[in-house]
Design a protein around this motif. Structure first.
Motif, mmCIF file in Angstrom:
data_model
loop_
_atom_site.group_PDB
_atom_site.id
_atom_site.type_symbol
_atom_site.label_atom_id
_atom_site.label_comp_id
_atom_site.label_asym_id
_atom_site.label_seq_id
_atom_site.Cartn_x
_atom_site.Cartn_y
_atom_site.Cartn_z
ATOM 1 N N SER A 71 10.401 -4.780 2.704
ATOM 2 C CA SER A 71 9.364 -5.767 3.011
ATOM 3 C C SER A 71 9.311 -5.961 4.521
ATOM 4 C CB SER A 71 9.663 -7.099 2.318
ATOM 5 O OG SER A 71 8.700 -8.057 2.675
ATOM 6 N N LEU A 72 8.078 -5.829 5.114
ATOM 7 C CA LEU A 72 7.904 -5.968 6.560
ATOM 8 C C LEU A 72 7.235 -7.286 6.871
ATOM 9 C CD1 LEU A 72 6.688 -2.379 7.508
ATOM 10 C CD2 LEU A 72 9.005 -3.301 7.551
ATOM 11 N N SER A 73 7.608 -7.846 8.004
ATOM 12 C CA SER A 73 6.972 -9.083 8.463
ATOM 13 C C SER A 73 5.761 -8.714 9.305
ATOM 14 C CB SER A 73 7.964 -9.917 9.284
ATOM 15 O OG SER A 73 7.325 -11.044 9.811
ATOM 16 N N LEU A 74 4.558 -9.081 8.851
ATOM 17 C CA LEU A 74 3.326 -8.718 9.547
ATOM 18 C C LEU A 74 2.809 -9.891 10.377
ATOM 19 C CD1 LEU A 74 1.493 -6.858 6.660
ATOM 20 C CD2 LEU A 74 2.954 -5.909 8.436
ATOM 21 N N GLN A 75 2.182 -9.534 11.537
ATOM 22 C CA GLN A 75 1.590 -10.555 12.397
ATOM 23 C C GLN A 75 0.246 -10.981 11.831
ATOM 24 O OE1 GLN A 75 1.328 -8.836 16.255
ATOM 25 N NE2 GLN A 75 3.545 -8.616 16.508
ATOM 26 N N SER A 76 -0.322 -12.029 12.425
ATOM 27 C CA SER A 76 -1.637 -12.491 11.975
ATOM 28 C C SER A 76 -2.426 -13.017 13.158
ATOM 29 C CB SER A 76 -1.485 -13.585 10.907
ATOM 30 O OG SER A 76 -0.818 -14.704 11.445
ATOM 31 N N ILE A 100 -0.922 -0.225 0.384
ATOM 32 C CA ILE A 100 -1.691 -0.889 1.442
ATOM 33 C C ILE A 100 -3.109 -1.147 0.954
ATOM 34 C CG2 ILE A 100 -2.768 -0.530 3.701
ATOM 35 C CD1 ILE A 100 0.052 -1.377 3.937
ATOM 36 N N GLU A 101 -3.600 -2.336 1.239
ATOM 37 C CA GLU A 101 -4.976 -2.669 0.902
ATOM 38 C C GLU A 101 -5.615 -3.410 2.075
ATOM 39 O OE1 GLU A 101 -7.635 -4.843 -2.606
ATOM 40 O OE2 GLU A 101 -5.465 -5.221 -2.457
ATOM 41 N N ILE A 110 -10.866 -0.969 0.999
ATOM 42 C CA ILE A 110 -10.148 0.277 0.800
ATOM 43 C C ILE A 110 -8.713 -0.047 0.392
ATOM 44 C CG2 ILE A 110 -9.452 0.499 3.218
ATOM 45 C CD1 ILE A 110 -9.810 3.533 2.939
ATOM 46 N N LYS A 111 -8.186 0.764 -0.567
ATOM 47 C CA LYS A 111 -6.846 0.499 -1.075
ATOM 48 C C LYS A 111 -6.159 1.818 -1.390
ATOM 49 C CE LYS A 111 -4.363 -1.972 -4.746
ATOM 50 N NZ LYS A 111 -4.509 -2.839 -5.944
ATOM 51 N N TYR A 112 -4.900 1.892 -0.976
ATOM 52 C CA TYR A 112 -4.070 3.056 -1.282
ATOM 53 C C TYR A 112 -3.008 2.617 -2.294
ATOM 54 C CZ TYR A 112 -6.160 5.622 2.583
ATOM 55 O OH TYR A 112 -7.050 6.259 3.411
ATOM 56 N N THR A 113 -3.160 3.077 -3.531
ATOM 57 C CA THR A 113 -2.183 2.756 -4.568
ATOM 58 C C THR A 113 -1.496 4.046 -4.993
ATOM 59 O OG1 THR A 113 -1.865 1.666 -6.699
ATOM 60 C CG2 THR A 113 -3.855 3.018 -6.442
ATOM 61 N N ASN A 114 -0.653 3.954 -5.968
ATOM 62 C CA ASN A 114 0.133 5.115 -6.367
ATOM 63 C C ASN A 114 -0.791 6.279 -6.730
ATOM 64 O OD1 ASN A 114 2.385 6.619 -6.959
ATOM 65 N ND2 ASN A 114 2.557 5.851 -9.059
ATOM 66 N N LYS A 115 -0.758 7.314 -5.903
ATOM 67 C CA LYS A 115 -1.507 8.555 -6.092
ATOM 68 C C LYS A 115 -3.001 8.397 -5.893
ATOM 69 C CE LYS A 115 1.622 10.350 -9.636
ATOM 70 N NZ LYS A 115 1.685 10.906 -11.011
ATOM 71 N N MET A 116 -3.507 7.248 -5.500
ATOM 72 C CA MET A 116 -4.954 7.044 -5.473
ATOM 73 C C MET A 116 -5.410 6.348 -4.193
ATOM 74 S SD MET A 116 -5.705 5.904 -9.407
ATOM 75 C CE MET A 116 -4.510 4.576 -9.305
ATOM 76 N N LYS A 117 -6.654 6.685 -3.787
ATOM 77 C CA LYS A 117 -7.355 6.012 -2.691
ATOM 78 C C LYS A 117 -8.617 5.401 -3.279
ATOM 79 C CE LYS A 117 -9.710 7.034 1.689
ATOM 80 N NZ LYS A 117 -10.070 8.128 2.641
ATOM 81 N N ASN A 151 -13.241 -11.441 9.049
ATOM 82 C CA ASN A 151 -11.785 -11.388 8.981
ATOM 83 C C ASN A 151 -11.355 -10.196 8.119
ATOM 84 O OD1 ASN A 151 -11.430 -13.755 10.519
ATOM 85 N ND2 ASN A 151 -11.791 -15.029 8.713
ATOM 86 N N PHE A 152 -10.580 -9.326 8.695
ATOM 87 C CA PHE A 152 -10.041 -8.169 8.000
ATOM 88 C C PHE A 152 -8.538 -8.385 7.790
ATOM 89 C CE2 PHE A 152 -13.988 -6.646 9.601
ATOM 90 C CZ PHE A 152 -14.382 -5.617 8.765
ATOM 91 N N THR A 153 -8.091 -8.143 6.564
ATOM 92 C CA THR A 153 -6.692 -8.398 6.221
ATOM 93 C C THR A 153 -6.040 -7.107 5.737
ATOM 94 O OG1 THR A 153 -7.218 -10.660 5.575
ATOM 95 C CG2 THR A 153 -5.118 -9.749 4.802
ATOM 96 N N CYS A 154 -4.931 -6.770 6.377
ATOM 97 C CA CYS A 154 -4.098 -5.663 5.918
ATOM 98 C C CYS A 154 -3.017 -6.274 5.028
ATOM 99 C CB CYS A 154 -3.488 -4.928 7.114
ATOM 100 S SG CYS A 154 -2.286 -3.668 6.661
ATOM 101 N N GLN A 155 -3.013 -5.918 3.768
ATOM 102 C CA GLN A 155 -2.134 -6.570 2.792
ATOM 103 C C GLN A 155 -1.183 -5.547 2.182
ATOM 104 O OE1 GLN A 155 -3.825 -9.786 0.342
ATOM 105 N NE2 GLN A 155 -3.090 -8.638 -1.422
ATOM 106 N N TYR A 156 0.093 -5.948 2.154
ATOM 107 C CA TYR A 156 1.119 -5.108 1.535
ATOM 108 C C TYR A 156 2.062 -6.028 0.774
ATOM 109 C CZ TYR A 156 5.069 -1.920 0.999
ATOM 110 O OH TYR A 156 6.073 -1.160 0.485
#
Length: 519
Positions: A71-76, A100-101, A110-117, A151-156
Motif C-alpha cells: 500500500s502506497l501513500s499518495l499525495q493529493s 489502478i483506476e 480508465i481502469k487497469y484490472t486483472n488482465k484487463m484495460k 478533478n482527476f483522481t488516481c485510485q489504488y
C-alpha cells in the motif's frame, strides 16, 4: 507465441493483456511460467500472472518485483494548468501493473484490472486517454478541450491522489493574420469559468500591456505584429504561458517624402512586408486593384502582369525595382507635391483598402550671380515644398567649411553672405539628416576682378591715375618753367649789371670777366 483479444462486459471495453511465454526464473517468485518471446522485438515487456501474488515487469532488461499487497501513500490536491489543443500529463506516482483506476469528477474514465484495460461508459474518444507507463501510472490526455477541466483522481485500493486540471484557451479576433489598420482582440477563456486567485497579464516584447482577461489593440501596424504572451499565475506557484503569433500584412509608411532637384525622375517607394509579387502569393494576401494619383488625376493603375501585380509603362511612370515585395513606381516627369497611392487587398473573406501618401519635395535655390563687386552683401535663399520634421536645410561653403543651418522642419532658409576677393565662390544648400546630405543644390557667385576690362572701377582708377600723372607732369613743367624764368631773369640782371659796371669803369680798366665769374 503472441496473442491478445478484447471483449465487451457491462458496457465496458475490456482489453486482455498480451501473453508471452518463455522459461523465466527468479528468487522473488514462488512459481515459474513458460513465456515464448522468440521473434518479438519490443523495448518494454509486461508479464501478468493469473491470481499471482506479485507483478513482474521487465523494462529494457531490468527485472523488478512489486508485491501486490503493498500500500502506497499518495499525495493529493495537485494542480495542472494546460492549454486547449495540447497534451496534459496528470501525475499518479504509483508503480503497479493492475488495480489502478482514473476518475474524472468521480466518474471512471480508465481502469487497469486483472488482465484487463477498461474505459468508462461515458468515454467516447478513447484514443485521447492513455497510461503510457505503469512505472508511475500517470494519465495523459491528448488534444485537451475546455470541458476536460475538473478533478482527476488516481485510485489504488483505498489510496488516492487527486489532481485538479485547469484548461485555458486564448481566442483571437478576427484572426491571427491581419491586414494593416485592422483591430485585434485577444481573449482568455478559462475552465472552470471562475478561478479564485487567478492573475492574467499580456506581454509583447517584454513589456506588460494589460492585466485583464481581454486585450484590445486598435489600428494594428506592421510593428504591432509579433509574439503576444498571456501569462497566467495561480496560487501555489502554478503558472502557464500561452503565446500567440500575430502577423500584420501591409506596406511600410517610410519614407513619406522623396527629395529631388529640377525635373529628374524619382522613385516613390511602396515596399510591403510580404512577397506581394510572388506567384502564387504564399501569404494568401491578394491584390484586387491599385492606383497612383496626383491631385485628382490617375497617373497609373496596377495590372496583372504574368500572375503578379505591376505597373504598366506609360508616359508618366513605370515599374520600380523588380523585387517580390516591392510595388514602387518610378515617375518619369515628376511634379512637386503629394501623390496618393491606393491598393485593395484581400485575405480570405477580409478586404481592406489601404492608402499611402508620398510628397515629392523639390529643392530650389537662388539663381547664380555674376559680376558681383567685392565686399558686396549677397542674399541667398533655399526652399523646399515639404520637409520631414527631423530634417533641416543647411547652407555650406566648401572652401571655408562655413555652414549655416535652419531649424528642423523649417522649409525655407534665407541668409546673406559677403562677396570676398575670390573670383568664384560656390554655396551649397542641402537637405540634411544630421551629417548626411540627402539632396543638394549649388549657387555660384562670380566676383568682378580688378583687372576685368568690364569693371567700371578699373576704368575709374585708370582715369584717376592718368589725371594724377598729368597733374604731376604739369607741376613739374611749371617748376621747370619757373626755374628757367628765374635763370633768364638773373642772366638779364647780370648783363645789365655788367654793362653798367663796364660803363662806369671804362676809364679805370675794370675787367667784366671778373664780375661775370663772381656772378
Amino acid at each position: 507465441m503472441y496473442r491478445s483479444h478484447s471483449t465487451r462486459n457491462n458496457g465496458l471495453d475490456i482489453v486482455s493483456p498480451v501473453y508471452m511465454s518463455r522459461k523465466l526464473q527468479t528468487d522473488d517468485l514462488d512459481e515459474t511460467r513458460d513465456c515464448d518471446l522468440d521473434n518479438v522485438n519490443v523495448d518494454v515487456i509486461e508479464l501478468v500472472f493469473e491470481a499471482s501474488t506479485a507483478v513482474l515487469i521487465r523494462y529494457s532488461g531490468a527485472y523488478t518485483v512489486n508485491p501486490s499487497n503493498k500500500s502506497l501513500s499518495l499525495q493529493s490536491s495537485d494542480k495542472v494548468l494546460t492549454e486547449v489543443g495540447k497534451k496534459a500529463t496528470l501525475p499518479c506516482g504509483l508503480e503497479t501493473q493492475w488495480g489502478i483506476e482514473w476518475l474524472q469528477n468521480g466518474k471512471s474514465i480508465i481502469k487497469y484490472t486483472n488482465k484487463m484495460k477498461l474505459f468508462g461508459a461515458l468515454v467516447t474518444d478513447k484514443h485521447r486517454y492513455n497510461v503510457p507507463s505503469h512505472t508511475t501510472n500517470d494519465l495523459t490526455i491528448m488534444d485537451i478541450k475546455l470541458e476536460d477541466s475538473g478533478n482527476f483522481t488516481c485510485q489504488y485500493g483505498k489510496s488516492s491522489r487527486t489532481v485538479q486540471l485547469f484548461v485555458f484557451q486564448v481566442l483571437t479576433f478576427p484572426s491571427a493574420s491581419l491586414l494593416v489598420s485592422e483591430d485585434l482582440v485577444l481573449e482568455l477563456k478559462t475552465s472552470p469559468s471562475s478561478i479564485p486567485g487567478l492573475q492574467v497579464s499580456w506581454e509583447k516584447d517584454g513589456i506588460t500591456k494589460l492585466e485583464d482577461l481581454k486585450l484590445e489593440e486598435n489600428n494594428m501596424q506592421l510593428n504591432s505584429g509579433g509574439t503576444y504572451i498571456c501569462r497566467i499565475k495561480m496560487g501555489g506557484g502554478n503558472s502557464l504561458d500561452i503565446t500567440r503569433q500575430i502577423q500584420v500584412f501591409g506596406f511600410h509608411d517610410i519614407p513619406s517624402t522623396v527629395y529631388t532637384t529640377g525635373n529628374n525622375p524619382v522613385t516613390i517607394p511602396w515596399v510591403f512586408n510580404f512577397n506581394i509579387r510572388s506567384k502564387p502569393l504564399v501569404s494568401g494576401v491578394h491584390v484586387v486593384e491599385g492606383s497612383i494619383r496626383y491631385s485628382s488625376q490617375i497617373l497609373n493603375q496596377l495590372s496583372d502582369m504574368e500572375g503578379a501585380p505591376g505597373w504598366p509603362t506609360n508616359s508618366n511612370s513605370k515599374n520600380g525595382p523588380e523585387e517580390v515585395n516591392n510595388l514602387s513606381v518610378q515617375l518619369l516627369n515628376p511634379k512637386s507635391g503629394k501623390y496618393q497611392m491606393e491598393i485593395l487587398l484581400k485575405m480570405g473573406d477580409q478586404k481592406k483598402n489601404l492608402t499611402r501618401e508620398v510628397c515629392v519635395a523639390s529643392l530650389t535655390v537662388s539663381d547664380s550671380q555674376s559680376g558681383i563687386s567685392p565686399d558686396t552683401r549677397v542674399p541667398l535663399e533655399c526652399r523646399v515644398n515639404c520637409l520631414d520634421i527631423n530634417r533641416n536645410l543647411c547652407w555650406h561653403q566648401q572652401k571655408t567649411s562655413h555652414e549655416i543651418c535652419g531649424q528642423q522642419g523649417q522649409r525655407s532658409l534665407h541668409i546673406e553672405v559677403t562677396a570676398g576677393n575670390e573670383t568664384e565662390v560656390t554655396w551649397t544648400c542641402s537637405v540634411t539628416n544630421g551629417k548626411e546630405r540627402i539632396v543638394s543644390a549649388d549657387v555660384t557667385l562670380e566676383v568682378k576682378s580688378f583687372m576685368d576690362l568690364s569693371n567700371s572701377l578699373f576704368w575709374v582708377m585708370i582715369g584717376v591715375g592718368i589725371f594724377i600723372v598729368i597733374l604731376i607732369v604739369l607741376i613739374i613743367t611749371l617748376l621747370i618753367a619757373r626755374s628757367r624764368r628765374l635763370r633768364r631773369a638773373r642772366y638779364r640782371a647780370w648783363l645789365l649789371e655788367n654793362l653798367h659796371q663796364q660803363r662806369r669803369c671804362e676809364c679805370k680798366g675794370f675787367s667784366p670777366q671778373r664780375l661775370r665769374e663772381n656772378f
